[in-house]
Scaffold this active site. Structure first.
Site, PDB file in Angstrom:
ATOM      1  N   GLY A 173     -84.957 -87.460  28.070  1.00  0.00           N
ATOM      2  CA  GLY A 173     -83.793 -88.598  27.668  1.00  0.00           C
ATOM      3  C   GLY A 173     -83.148 -88.986  28.786  1.00  0.00           C
ATOM      4  O   GLY A 173     -83.798 -89.478  29.891  1.00  0.00           O
ATOM      5  N   ALA A 174     -82.067 -89.440  28.615  1.00  0.00           N
ATOM      6  CA  ALA A 174     -81.236 -90.231  29.932  1.00  0.00           C
ATOM      7  C   ALA A 174     -81.454 -89.632  31.213  1.00  0.00           C
ATOM      8  O   ALA A 174     -82.180 -90.209  32.324  1.00  0.00           O
ATOM      9  CB  ALA A 174     -79.927 -90.458  29.331  1.00  0.00           C
ATOM     10  N   LYS A 229     -79.966 -81.853  26.216  1.00  0.00           N
ATOM     11  CA  LYS A 229     -78.675 -81.362  25.845  1.00  0.00           C
ATOM     12  C   LYS A 229     -78.239 -79.899  25.931  1.00  0.00           C
ATOM     13  O   LYS A 229     -79.366 -79.237  25.481  1.00  0.00           O
ATOM     14  CB  LYS A 229     -78.146 -81.928  24.589  1.00  0.00           C
ATOM     15  CG  LYS A 229     -77.734 -83.315  24.554  1.00  0.00           C
ATOM     16  CD  LYS A 229     -76.542 -83.825  25.013  1.00  0.00           C
ATOM     17  CE  LYS A 229     -76.284 -85.388  25.363  1.00  0.00           C
ATOM     18  NZ  LYS A 229     -77.031 -86.458  24.708  1.00  0.00           N
ATOM     19  N   TRP A 279     -91.354 -74.086  25.885  1.00  0.00           N
ATOM     20  CA  TRP A 279     -91.640 -74.546  27.143  1.00  0.00           C
ATOM     21  C   TRP A 279     -91.327 -73.945  28.338  1.00  0.00           C
ATOM     22  O   TRP A 279     -92.093 -73.995  29.317  1.00  0.00           O
ATOM     23  CB  TRP A 279     -90.656 -75.887  26.984  1.00  0.00           C
ATOM     24  CG  TRP A 279     -91.303 -77.222  26.105  1.00  0.00           C
ATOM     25  CD1 TRP A 279     -90.333 -77.657  25.204  1.00  0.00           C
ATOM     26  CD2 TRP A 279     -92.380 -77.817  26.208  1.00  0.00           C
ATOM     27  NE1 TRP A 279     -91.220 -78.628  24.585  1.00  0.00           N
ATOM     28  CE2 TRP A 279     -92.290 -79.135  24.925  1.00  0.00           C
ATOM     29  CE3 TRP A 279     -93.481 -77.846  26.954  1.00  0.00           C
ATOM     30  CZ2 TRP A 279     -93.569 -79.950  24.722  1.00  0.00           C
ATOM     31  CZ3 TRP A 279     -94.548 -78.885  26.730  1.00  0.00           C
ATOM     32  CH2 TRP A 279     -94.588 -79.854  25.574  1.00  0.00           C
ATOM     33  N   ASN A 303     -74.538 -80.247  31.571  1.00  0.00           N
ATOM     34  CA  ASN A 303     -73.064 -80.083  31.777  1.00  0.00           C
ATOM     35  C   ASN A 303     -72.581 -78.775  31.532  1.00  0.00           C
ATOM     36  O   ASN A 303     -73.562 -78.068  30.626  1.00  0.00           O
ATOM     37  CB  ASN A 303     -72.244 -81.252  30.874  1.00  0.00           C
ATOM     38  CG  ASN A 303     -72.027 -82.688  31.560  1.00  0.00           C
ATOM     39  OD1 ASN A 303     -72.163 -82.751  32.861  1.00  0.00           O
ATOM     40  ND2 ASN A 303     -71.997 -83.679  30.766  1.00  0.00           N
ATOM     41  N   LYS A 346     -66.050 -80.902  36.944  1.00  0.00           N
ATOM     42  CA  LYS A 346     -66.880 -81.818  36.101  1.00  0.00           C
ATOM     43  C   LYS A 346     -66.498 -81.385  34.597  1.00  0.00           C
ATOM     44  O   LYS A 346     -66.235 -82.115  33.696  1.00  0.00           O
ATOM     45  CB  LYS A 346     -68.343 -81.637  36.220  1.00  0.00           C
ATOM     46  CG  LYS A 346     -69.372 -82.496  35.506  1.00  0.00           C
ATOM     47  CD  LYS A 346     -69.202 -84.043  35.873  1.00  0.00           C
ATOM     48  CE  LYS A 346     -69.803 -84.759  34.811  1.00  0.00           C
ATOM     49  NZ  LYS A 346     -71.219 -84.748  34.624  1.00  0.00           N
ATOM     50  N   ASN A 357     -65.458 -83.351  31.075  1.00  0.00           N
ATOM     51  CA  ASN A 357     -66.010 -83.334  29.988  1.00  0.00           C
ATOM     52  C   ASN A 357     -64.912 -82.721  28.595  1.00  0.00           C
ATOM     53  O   ASN A 357     -65.347 -82.860  27.608  1.00  0.00           O
ATOM     54  CB  ASN A 357     -67.080 -82.161  29.894  1.00  0.00           C
ATOM     55  CG  ASN A 357     -68.171 -82.884  30.997  1.00  0.00           C
ATOM     56  OD1 ASN A 357     -68.883 -82.116  31.618  1.00  0.00           O
ATOM     57  ND2 ASN A 357     -68.283 -83.937  30.941  1.00  0.00           N
ATOM     58  N   SER A 407     -71.225 -89.795  27.166  1.00  0.00           N
ATOM     59  CA  SER A 407     -72.606 -89.557  26.268  1.00  0.00           C
ATOM     60  C   SER A 407     -72.025 -88.891  25.045  1.00  0.00           C
ATOM     61  O   SER A 407     -72.738 -89.052  24.025  1.00  0.00           O
ATOM     62  CB  SER A 407     -73.331 -88.660  27.165  1.00  0.00           C
ATOM     63  OG  SER A 407     -72.895 -87.638  27.403  1.00  0.00           O
ATOM     64  N   LEU A 430     -73.215 -82.920  18.883  1.00  0.00           N
ATOM     65  CA  LEU A 430     -72.290 -82.949  20.182  1.00  0.00           C
ATOM     66  C   LEU A 430     -72.371 -81.532  20.759  1.00  0.00           C
ATOM     67  O   LEU A 430     -72.486 -80.565  20.287  1.00  0.00           O
ATOM     68  CB  LEU A 430     -70.853 -83.228  19.674  1.00  0.00           C
ATOM     69  CG  LEU A 430     -70.595 -84.572  18.778  1.00  0.00           C
ATOM     70  CD1 LEU A 430     -69.092 -84.508  18.258  1.00  0.00           C
ATOM     71  CD2 LEU A 430     -71.237 -85.748  19.056  1.00  0.00           C
TER      72      LEU A 430
HETATM   73  N1  LIG Z   1     -76.502 -89.266  30.104  1.00  0.00           N
HETATM   74  C1  LIG Z   1     -75.474 -89.194  30.937  1.00  0.00           C
HETATM   75  O1  LIG Z   1     -75.208 -90.029  31.681  1.00  0.00           O
HETATM   76  C2  LIG Z   1     -75.074 -87.677  31.411  1.00  0.00           C
HETATM   77  C3  LIG Z   1     -74.404 -87.786  32.702  1.00  0.00           C
HETATM   78  C4  LIG Z   1     -73.709 -86.481  33.369  1.00  0.00           C
HETATM   79  C5  LIG Z   1     -74.383 -85.346  32.326  1.00  0.00           C
HETATM   80  N2  LIG Z   1     -75.201 -85.392  31.271  1.00  0.00           N
HETATM   81  C6  LIG Z   1     -75.474 -84.061  30.878  1.00  0.00           C
HETATM   82  O2  LIG Z   1     -76.949 -84.000  31.169  1.00  0.00           O
HETATM   83  C7  LIG Z   1     -77.660 -83.340  29.798  1.00  0.00           C
HETATM   84  C8  LIG Z   1     -78.732 -84.003  29.409  1.00  0.00           C
HETATM   85  O3  LIG Z   1     -77.989 -85.141  28.575  1.00  0.00           O
HETATM   86  P1  LIG Z   1     -79.002 -86.551  28.399  1.00  0.00           P
HETATM   87  O4  LIG Z   1     -77.798 -87.661  28.237  1.00  0.00           O
HETATM   88  O5  LIG Z   1     -80.007 -86.815  29.144  1.00  0.00           O
HETATM   89  O6  LIG Z   1     -79.375 -86.254  26.887  1.00  0.00           O
HETATM   90  P2  LIG Z   1     -80.461 -87.154  25.940  1.00  0.00           P
HETATM   91  O7  LIG Z   1     -80.569 -88.571  26.407  1.00  0.00           O
HETATM   92  O8  LIG Z   1     -80.261 -86.942  24.554  1.00  0.00           O
HETATM   93  O9  LIG Z   1     -81.612 -86.546  26.341  1.00  0.00           O
HETATM   94  C9  LIG Z   1     -81.927 -85.119  25.944  1.00  0.00           C
HETATM   95  C10 LIG Z   1     -83.535 -85.017  25.643  1.00  0.00           C
HETATM   96  O10 LIG Z   1     -83.991 -83.754  25.462  1.00  0.00           O
HETATM   97  C11 LIG Z   1     -84.967 -83.828  24.270  1.00  0.00           C
HETATM   98  N3  LIG Z   1     -85.319 -82.586  23.557  1.00  0.00           N
HETATM   99  C12 LIG Z   1     -84.435 -82.066  23.027  1.00  0.00           C
HETATM  100  N4  LIG Z   1     -84.868 -80.799  22.696  1.00  0.00           N
HETATM  101  C13 LIG Z   1     -86.119 -80.777  22.839  1.00  0.00           C
HETATM  102  C14 LIG Z   1     -87.162 -79.937  23.125  1.00  0.00           C
HETATM  103  N5  LIG Z   1     -87.109 -78.560  22.313  1.00  0.00           N
HETATM  104  N6  LIG Z   1     -88.524 -79.899  23.549  1.00  0.00           N
HETATM  105  C15 LIG Z   1     -88.472 -81.347  24.397  1.00  0.00           C
HETATM  106  N7  LIG Z   1     -87.733 -82.162  24.379  1.00  0.00           N
HETATM  107  C16 LIG Z   1     -86.469 -81.985  23.716  1.00  0.00           C
HETATM  108  C17 LIG Z   1     -84.339 -85.031  23.564  1.00  0.00           C
HETATM  109  O11 LIG Z   1     -85.409 -85.452  22.481  1.00  0.00           O
HETATM  110  P3  LIG Z   1     -85.116 -86.064  21.080  1.00  0.00           P
HETATM  111  O12 LIG Z   1     -85.071 -87.522  21.447  1.00  0.00           O
HETATM  112  O13 LIG Z   1     -86.181 -85.619  20.383  1.00  0.00           O
HETATM  113  O14 LIG Z   1     -83.715 -85.684  20.669  1.00  0.00           O
HETATM  114  C18 LIG Z   1     -83.793 -85.776  24.452  1.00  0.00           C
HETATM  115  O15 LIG Z   1     -85.005 -86.865  24.874  1.00  0.00           O
HETATM  116  C19 LIG Z   1     -76.287 -83.150  28.776  1.00  0.00           C
HETATM  117  O16 LIG Z   1     -75.917 -81.638  29.175  1.00  0.00           O
HETATM  118  C20 LIG Z   1     -75.504 -83.978  29.302  1.00  0.00           C
HETATM  119  O17 LIG Z   1     -73.967 -83.729  29.039  1.00  0.00           O
HETATM  120  C21 LIG Z   1     -75.369 -86.614  30.830  1.00  0.00           C
END
Ligand SMILES: NC(=O)c1ccc[n+]([C@@H]2O[C@H](COP(=O)([O-])OP(=O)(O)OC[C@H]3O[C@@H](n4cnc5c(N)ncnc54)[C@H](OP(=O)(O)O)[C@@H]3O)[C@@H](O)[C@H]2O)c1
Length: 300
Positions: free
Chosen positions: A4-5, A65, A75, A92, A169, A173, A239, A250
Protein backbone atom coordinates in the site's frame (compact mmCIF):
# COMPACT_ATOMS: atom_id res chain seq x y z
CA UNK A 1 4.02 -7.56 2.61
CA UNK A 2 1.24 -5.09 1.93
CA UNK A 3 2.24 -2.89 -1.02
CA UNK A 4 0.00 0.00 0.00
CA UNK A 5 1.16 3.55 0.68
CA UNK A 6 4.11 2.76 2.94
CA UNK A 7 4.99 -0.73 1.70
CA UNK A 8 4.76 0.37 -1.93
CA UNK A 9 6.91 3.46 -1.46
CA UNK A 10 9.72 1.76 0.48
CA UNK A 11 9.64 -1.27 -1.87
CA UNK A 12 10.09 1.11 -4.79
CA UNK A 13 13.10 2.71 -3.09
CA UNK A 14 14.72 -0.69 -2.46
CA UNK A 15 14.05 -1.84 -6.03
CA UNK A 16 15.52 1.37 -7.43
CA UNK A 17 18.69 0.72 -5.42
CA UNK A 18 19.06 -2.67 -7.11
CA UNK A 19 17.61 -5.04 -4.51
CA UNK A 20 15.47 -7.99 -5.58
CA UNK A 21 12.06 -7.08 -4.22
CA UNK A 22 9.03 -9.38 -4.10
CA UNK A 23 5.65 -7.76 -3.45
CA UNK A 24 3.24 -9.89 -1.38
CA UNK A 25 -0.24 -8.46 -1.86
CA UNK A 26 -3.88 -9.25 -1.28
CA UNK A 27 -5.36 -7.70 -4.42
CA UNK A 28 -3.16 -8.34 -7.45
CA UNK A 29 -1.91 -5.84 -10.04
CA UNK A 30 0.64 -6.00 -12.87
CA UNK A 31 3.32 -3.54 -11.80
CA UNK A 32 3.73 -1.09 -8.96
CA UNK A 33 3.68 2.57 -10.03
CA UNK A 34 4.84 5.22 -7.55
CA UNK A 35 4.26 8.95 -8.01
CA UNK A 36 7.12 10.76 -6.31
CA UNK A 37 8.48 14.30 -6.74
CA UNK A 38 6.18 14.82 -9.70
CA UNK A 39 7.47 11.73 -11.55
CA UNK A 40 5.76 8.42 -12.29
CA UNK A 41 8.12 5.54 -11.57
CA UNK A 42 7.53 1.84 -12.15
CA UNK A 43 8.95 -0.99 -10.08
CA UNK A 44 9.62 -4.18 -12.04
CA UNK A 45 9.13 -6.67 -9.24
CA UNK A 46 7.11 -9.88 -9.02
CA UNK A 47 3.67 -9.37 -7.49
CA UNK A 48 2.50 -12.44 -5.54
CA UNK A 49 -1.03 -13.02 -4.28
CA UNK A 50 -0.55 -16.62 -3.08
CA UNK A 51 1.39 -17.02 0.17
CA UNK A 52 2.14 -20.59 -0.94
CA UNK A 53 4.50 -19.13 -3.59
CA UNK A 54 6.33 -16.84 -1.17
CA UNK A 55 10.11 -17.35 -1.08
CA UNK A 56 12.15 -17.04 2.09
CA UNK A 57 13.36 -13.45 2.28
CA UNK A 58 16.69 -12.03 3.39
CA UNK A 59 14.63 -9.22 4.87
CA UNK A 60 10.88 -9.36 5.41
CA UNK A 61 9.09 -6.01 5.52
CA UNK A 62 5.57 -5.96 6.90
CA UNK A 63 3.61 -2.83 5.92
CA UNK A 64 -0.04 -3.77 6.28
CA UNK A 65 -2.19 -1.69 8.58
CA UNK A 66 -1.64 -2.82 12.18
CA UNK A 67 -5.10 -4.41 12.42
CA UNK A 68 -4.38 -6.45 9.24
CA UNK A 69 -1.30 -8.14 10.74
CA UNK A 70 -3.03 -11.43 11.58
CA UNK A 71 -4.32 -11.71 8.01
CA UNK A 72 -0.69 -11.69 6.83
CA UNK A 73 0.22 -14.63 9.10
CA UNK A 74 0.71 -17.11 6.25
CA UNK A 75 3.01 -14.69 4.37
CA UNK A 76 5.11 -14.14 7.50
CA UNK A 77 5.29 -17.84 8.24
CA UNK A 78 6.47 -18.65 4.69
CA UNK A 79 8.90 -15.74 4.28
CA UNK A 80 10.82 -16.25 7.53
CA UNK A 81 13.52 -18.93 7.50
CA UNK A 82 17.17 -19.62 8.31
CA UNK A 83 18.70 -16.94 6.04
CA UNK A 84 16.23 -14.25 7.11
CA UNK A 85 18.00 -11.45 8.95
CA UNK A 86 14.88 -9.86 10.32
CA UNK A 87 11.25 -8.82 10.01
CA UNK A 88 10.90 -5.04 9.89
CA UNK A 89 7.45 -3.85 10.96
CA UNK A 90 6.54 -0.58 9.22
CA UNK A 91 3.43 0.25 11.21
CA UNK A 92 2.25 2.82 13.72
CA UNK A 93 1.80 2.00 17.40
CA UNK A 94 4.07 0.65 20.12
CA UNK A 95 3.65 -3.12 20.35
CA UNK A 96 5.22 -4.24 17.07
CA UNK A 97 7.04 -7.31 18.44
CA UNK A 98 3.93 -8.67 20.19
CA UNK A 99 1.87 -8.16 17.03
CA UNK A 100 3.99 -10.50 14.88
CA UNK A 101 5.61 -12.81 17.44
CA UNK A 102 3.20 -15.71 16.80
CA UNK A 103 4.26 -16.05 13.14
CA UNK A 104 7.92 -15.11 12.95
CA UNK A 105 9.48 -17.97 14.93
CA UNK A 106 13.09 -17.24 15.86
CA UNK A 107 13.49 -14.48 13.30
CA UNK A 108 14.38 -11.19 15.02
CA UNK A 109 11.75 -8.45 14.77
CA UNK A 110 12.70 -4.83 14.10
CA UNK A 111 10.05 -2.26 15.05
CA UNK A 112 10.13 1.05 13.20
CA UNK A 113 8.68 4.53 13.50
CA UNK A 114 7.48 5.51 10.04
CA UNK A 115 7.96 9.16 9.10
CA UNK A 116 6.57 9.28 5.60
CA UNK A 117 3.47 10.77 3.96
CA UNK A 118 2.02 8.57 1.24
CA UNK A 119 -1.34 7.32 0.05
CA UNK A 120 -2.50 4.46 -2.10
CA UNK A 121 -4.75 5.61 -4.95
CA UNK A 122 -5.77 2.11 -6.04
CA UNK A 123 -4.02 -1.28 -5.89
CA UNK A 124 -0.61 -0.88 -7.52
CA UNK A 125 -0.61 2.94 -7.54
CA UNK A 126 1.02 4.89 -4.70
CA UNK A 127 1.47 8.64 -4.28
CA UNK A 128 4.40 9.75 -2.13
CA UNK A 129 3.77 13.21 -0.65
CA UNK A 130 7.00 13.66 1.27
CA UNK A 131 9.28 12.50 4.10
CA UNK A 132 10.95 9.09 3.84
CA UNK A 133 12.50 8.26 7.17
CA UNK A 134 12.32 5.14 9.31
CA UNK A 135 13.51 5.25 12.93
CA UNK A 136 14.81 1.94 14.28
CA UNK A 137 16.33 0.84 17.59
CA UNK A 138 20.09 1.11 17.88
CA UNK A 139 21.95 -2.20 17.55
CA UNK A 140 23.20 -4.67 14.98
CA UNK A 141 19.77 -5.44 13.48
CA UNK A 142 19.03 -1.73 13.07
CA UNK A 143 22.48 -1.25 11.48
CA UNK A 144 21.84 -4.07 8.97
CA UNK A 145 18.49 -2.58 8.07
CA UNK A 146 20.03 0.89 7.63
CA UNK A 147 22.64 -0.62 5.28
CA UNK A 148 19.83 -2.09 3.17
CA UNK A 149 18.60 1.42 2.44
CA UNK A 150 22.02 2.82 1.48
CA UNK A 151 21.79 4.31 -2.04
CA UNK A 152 18.06 5.01 -1.64
CA UNK A 153 16.26 8.31 -1.07
CA UNK A 154 14.99 6.91 2.23
CA UNK A 155 16.83 7.37 5.51
CA UNK A 156 17.00 4.90 8.37
CA UNK A 157 17.83 6.58 11.69
CA UNK A 158 19.13 4.42 14.54
CA UNK A 159 17.90 5.74 17.87
CA UNK A 160 19.12 4.78 21.31
CA UNK A 161 15.87 6.25 22.72
CA UNK A 162 13.69 4.35 20.28
CA UNK A 163 10.82 3.73 22.71
CA UNK A 164 10.60 7.45 23.36
CA UNK A 165 10.42 8.11 19.60
CA UNK A 166 7.65 5.50 19.34
CA UNK A 167 5.64 7.23 22.06
CA UNK A 168 6.12 10.66 20.53
CA UNK A 169 4.67 9.31 17.27
CA UNK A 170 1.87 7.68 19.25
CA UNK A 171 0.98 11.07 20.73
CA UNK A 172 0.27 12.36 17.20
CA UNK A 173 -1.67 9.23 16.37
CA UNK A 174 -3.98 9.52 19.40
CA UNK A 175 -4.34 13.30 19.66
CA UNK A 176 -4.58 14.44 16.04
CA UNK A 177 -5.59 11.59 13.72
CA UNK A 178 -8.78 10.53 15.58
CA UNK A 179 -10.15 14.09 15.56
CA UNK A 180 -9.66 14.40 11.79
CA UNK A 181 -11.29 11.00 11.26
CA UNK A 182 -14.25 11.70 13.56
CA UNK A 183 -14.96 15.17 12.14
CA UNK A 184 -14.22 14.18 8.54
CA UNK A 185 -11.93 17.22 8.32
CA UNK A 186 -8.26 17.86 7.57
CA UNK A 187 -5.70 19.33 9.97
CA UNK A 188 -7.39 22.72 9.72
CA UNK A 189 -9.97 21.41 12.22
CA UNK A 190 -7.30 21.67 14.94
CA UNK A 191 -7.38 25.48 14.51
CA UNK A 192 -10.74 25.54 16.28
CA UNK A 193 -10.03 26.38 19.94
CA UNK A 194 -12.36 23.68 21.26
CA UNK A 195 -10.97 20.91 19.02
CA UNK A 196 -7.41 22.06 19.72
CA UNK A 197 -8.11 21.88 23.47
CA UNK A 198 -9.49 18.36 23.08
CA UNK A 199 -6.38 17.29 21.15
CA UNK A 200 -4.17 18.76 23.90
CA UNK A 201 -6.17 16.84 26.52
CA UNK A 202 -5.82 13.56 24.63
CA UNK A 203 -2.06 14.09 24.29
CA UNK A 204 -1.72 15.03 27.99
CA UNK A 205 -3.35 11.76 29.03
CA UNK A 206 -1.06 9.74 26.75
CA UNK A 207 1.97 11.61 28.11
CA UNK A 208 0.89 10.78 31.69
CA UNK A 209 0.68 7.08 30.71
CA UNK A 210 4.10 7.22 29.04
CA UNK A 211 5.61 8.91 32.10
CA UNK A 212 4.09 6.25 34.37
CA UNK A 213 5.78 3.68 32.11
CA UNK A 214 9.10 5.40 32.80
CA UNK A 215 9.54 7.54 29.68
CA UNK A 216 10.89 11.11 30.01
CA UNK A 217 7.99 12.79 28.21
CA UNK A 218 7.29 16.38 29.29
CA UNK A 219 3.67 17.49 29.91
CA UNK A 220 4.27 20.62 27.78
CA UNK A 221 4.84 18.40 24.73
CA UNK A 222 1.06 18.16 24.42
CA UNK A 223 0.69 21.92 23.83
CA UNK A 224 3.64 22.00 21.42
CA UNK A 225 2.20 19.08 19.42
CA UNK A 226 -1.10 20.84 18.83
CA UNK A 227 0.56 24.21 18.23
CA UNK A 228 2.71 22.64 15.49
CA UNK A 229 -0.37 21.62 13.51
CA UNK A 230 -1.07 25.35 12.98
CA UNK A 231 2.09 25.59 10.89
CA UNK A 232 1.46 22.67 8.52
CA UNK A 233 -0.61 22.98 5.37
CA UNK A 234 -4.23 23.11 6.57
CA UNK A 235 -5.35 20.79 3.76
CA UNK A 236 -3.05 17.99 4.93
CA UNK A 237 -4.97 14.90 6.06
CA UNK A 238 -4.13 11.85 8.12
CA UNK A 239 -4.23 8.20 7.06
CA UNK A 240 -7.01 7.63 9.62
CA UNK A 241 -9.08 10.34 7.92
CA UNK A 242 -8.49 8.76 4.49
CA UNK A 243 -9.48 5.35 5.89
CA UNK A 244 -12.67 6.79 7.36
CA UNK A 245 -13.61 8.60 4.14
CA UNK A 246 -13.03 5.40 2.15
CA UNK A 247 -15.11 3.35 4.61
CA UNK A 248 -12.09 1.21 5.55
CA UNK A 249 -11.45 -0.23 9.03
CA UNK A 250 -9.48 2.05 11.36
CA UNK A 251 -6.38 1.45 13.47
CA UNK A 252 -8.14 1.96 16.81
CA UNK A 253 -7.04 -0.88 19.05
CA UNK A 254 -3.34 -0.40 18.25
CA UNK A 255 -3.27 3.37 18.82
CA UNK A 256 -5.92 4.92 21.13
CA UNK A 257 -6.61 1.38 22.40
CA UNK A 258 -2.95 0.98 23.40
CA UNK A 259 -3.08 4.17 25.51
CA UNK A 260 -6.32 3.03 27.18
CA UNK A 261 -4.96 -0.46 27.94
CA UNK A 262 -1.67 0.83 29.32
CA UNK A 263 -3.42 3.61 31.26
CA UNK A 264 -5.72 1.06 32.90
CA UNK A 265 -2.80 -1.27 33.67
CA UNK A 266 -0.75 1.54 35.26
CA UNK A 267 -3.67 3.17 37.08
CA UNK A 268 -3.51 6.40 35.04
CA UNK A 269 -6.93 7.91 34.25
CA UNK A 270 -7.55 8.33 30.50
CA UNK A 271 -11.24 9.37 30.23
CA UNK A 272 -10.85 11.38 27.03
CA UNK A 273 -9.07 8.53 25.25
CA UNK A 274 -11.75 6.09 26.48
CA UNK A 275 -14.44 8.34 24.97
CA UNK A 276 -12.58 8.70 21.65
CA UNK A 277 -11.92 4.96 21.58
CA UNK A 278 -15.66 4.28 21.93
CA UNK A 279 -16.51 6.65 19.05
CA UNK A 280 -13.76 5.34 16.78
CA UNK A 281 -14.74 1.73 17.53
CA UNK A 282 -18.35 2.50 16.59
CA UNK A 283 -17.24 4.06 13.28
CA UNK A 284 -14.85 1.17 12.71
CA UNK A 285 -17.59 -1.38 13.38
CA UNK A 286 -19.85 0.25 10.79
CA UNK A 287 -17.07 0.01 8.18
CA UNK A 288 -17.16 -3.77 8.59
CA UNK A 289 -20.94 -4.08 7.98
CA UNK A 290 -21.80 -5.32 4.51
CA UNK A 291 -23.42 -2.05 3.46
CA UNK A 292 -21.13 0.22 5.48
CA UNK A 293 -22.98 2.94 7.39
CA UNK A 294 -26.74 2.68 7.91
CA UNK A 295 -28.80 4.42 5.22
CA UNK A 296 -31.21 6.62 7.21
CA UNK A 297 -33.58 6.81 4.22
CA UNK A 298 -33.92 3.05 4.32
CA UNK A 299 -35.62 2.82 7.74
CA UNK A 300 -39.06 1.19 8.09
N1 LIG B 1 0.29 6.32 4.80
C1 LIG B 1 1.02 7.09 5.57
O1 LIG B 1 1.31 8.25 5.19
C2 LIG B 1 1.58 6.58 6.88
C3 LIG B 1 2.50 7.39 7.58
C4 LIG B 1 3.06 6.89 8.75
C5 LIG B 1 2.70 5.64 9.23
N2 LIG B 1 1.78 4.89 8.53
C6 LIG B 1 1.47 3.56 9.07
O2 LIG B 1 2.03 2.60 8.19
C7 LIG B 1 1.24 1.39 8.23
C8 LIG B 1 0.81 1.05 6.80
O3 LIG B 1 -0.09 2.08 6.40
P1 LIG B 1 -0.45 2.41 4.88
O4 LIG B 1 -0.90 3.82 4.88
O5 LIG B 1 0.64 1.98 3.97
O6 LIG B 1 -1.71 1.47 4.67
P2 LIG B 1 -2.37 1.02 3.28
O7 LIG B 1 -2.10 2.05 2.23
O8 LIG B 1 -3.77 0.68 3.59
O9 LIG B 1 -1.55 -0.26 2.89
C9 LIG B 1 -1.72 -1.50 3.52
C10 LIG B 1 -1.62 -2.54 2.44
O10 LIG B 1 -1.60 -3.82 3.04
C11 LIG B 1 -2.38 -4.67 2.23
N3 LIG B 1 -2.77 -5.85 2.96
C12 LIG B 1 -3.64 -5.96 3.99
N4 LIG B 1 -3.74 -7.23 4.42
C13 LIG B 1 -2.90 -7.95 3.63
C14 LIG B 1 -2.56 -9.32 3.57
N5 LIG B 1 -3.10 -10.19 4.40
N6 LIG B 1 -1.68 -9.72 2.63
C15 LIG B 1 -1.14 -8.84 1.76
N7 LIG B 1 -1.42 -7.52 1.77
C16 LIG B 1 -2.28 -7.08 2.70
C17 LIG B 1 -3.55 -3.81 1.84
O11 LIG B 1 -4.19 -4.40 0.73
P3 LIG B 1 -5.71 -4.09 0.34
O12 LIG B 1 -5.59 -3.04 -0.72
O13 LIG B 1 -6.23 -5.38 -0.15
O14 LIG B 1 -6.40 -3.59 1.58
C18 LIG B 1 -2.85 -2.50 1.50
O15 LIG B 1 -2.38 -2.49 0.17
C19 LIG B 1 0.07 1.70 9.16
O16 LIG B 1 0.35 1.25 10.46
C20 LIG B 1 0.00 3.23 9.16
O17 LIG B 1 -0.59 3.76 10.33
C21 LIG B 1 1.22 5.33 7.37
Amino acid sequence: MGAGAIGGYFAYELGRAGHDVVLCVRRGFDRLVVETEGRLETLDAPVLTDPGCCPIGEWVILATKAHQTASAAEWLHRACGGPTRGVAVLQNGIDHRDRVASWTGNTPVLPTVVRCAAEVLFPGRVRHHGFSTLDVPDGSLGRDFAALFARTAATVVQRDEFELAQWRKLLQNVAIAPLTALTGRRLEVLRRDDVGALATGLAREAIAVGRAAGLPLAPEEADALVEETRFVAPDMGTSMLYDRLAGRPLEVEELTGAVVRKGNALGVPVPLNIAISALLSAVDEASRWPGGVVDLNDQP
